[in-house]
Design a protein around this motif. Sequence first.
Motif, PDB file in Angstrom:
ATOM      1  N   GLU A 108      26.217  33.039  -1.803  1.00  0.00           N
ATOM      2  CA  GLU A 108      27.364  32.323  -2.340  1.00  0.00           C
ATOM      3  C   GLU A 108      27.709  32.686  -3.779  1.00  0.00           C
ATOM      4  O   GLU A 108      28.650  32.139  -4.333  1.00  0.00           O
ATOM      5  CB  GLU A 108      27.139  30.804  -2.233  1.00  0.00           C
ATOM      6  CG  GLU A 108      25.922  30.290  -2.975  1.00  0.00           C
ATOM      7  CD  GLU A 108      25.710  28.803  -2.793  1.00  0.00           C
ATOM      8  OE1 GLU A 108      26.697  28.055  -2.647  1.00  0.00           O
ATOM      9  OE2 GLU A 108      24.546  28.379  -2.797  1.00  0.00           O
ATOM     10  N   GLY A 136      25.761  30.005   3.835  1.00  0.00           N
ATOM     11  CA  GLY A 136      26.981  30.347   3.118  1.00  0.00           C
ATOM     12  C   GLY A 136      28.065  29.320   3.380  1.00  0.00           C
ATOM     13  O   GLY A 136      27.977  28.507   4.304  1.00  0.00           O
ATOM     14  N   SER A 137      29.085  29.383   2.572  1.00  0.00           N
ATOM     15  CA  SER A 137      30.231  28.489   2.707  1.00  0.00           C
ATOM     16  C   SER A 137      31.063  28.892   3.918  1.00  0.00           C
ATOM     17  O   SER A 137      31.220  30.077   4.212  1.00  0.00           O
ATOM     18  CB  SER A 137      31.080  28.574   1.442  1.00  0.00           C
ATOM     19  OG  SER A 137      32.304  27.902   1.612  1.00  0.00           O
TER      20      SER A 137
END
Length: 177
Positions: free
Chosen positions: A14, A45-46
């Motif tokens: 990220e 992760g986003s």
Amino acid sequence: MGLDKTTWLALDVEAPDLPQKCTAGINKFLGYLYANGYHNLMVYGSASWFKEGRINQAKLHKYAKLWVAAYGTPQPGINHVDIWQYTDRFKGMSLDASYDFKNLLKSNGKSATPIKPEYYTAKGLYEVKTDLIHAYNKLPLKGDKNKRYVRLAKGSRFYGVAIKDGDIYSLKTQVGF
């Protein structure tokens, strides 16, 4: 670090300065871990990184599980997610909270790795048995100016190396003695 091969390792992807397309680098790192016997791997992760293609889910190594952060939504927004971090303000506190869809990190509400009460077989792994212990910057373990802000509560686990200090041994750790 002496981690057992059954330890879950999450690659946190990220940082804003990472390349626009991260998948090849992620796979290279995961491949290295896998080749060295670590098979419980996940990529964190986003959701936006997956949607934008910075992380290409279809090209990730299939053995890697997915841990996706998506706040303020009723679902992760990405298919085939194993763990969904749905907030960083759980119950109004600055605390992350995730939903583990497949119970990867827990087993019937208990730690997935059994906690051994007295001694760990992993070399140099210790557990605090008293209510609280202080960490010190250096030996000898005395003086308020030598105390670190770091305190380890009962049940904390850490790696250390025994160092002889006069007639006793002290444990040298990453946070002091």
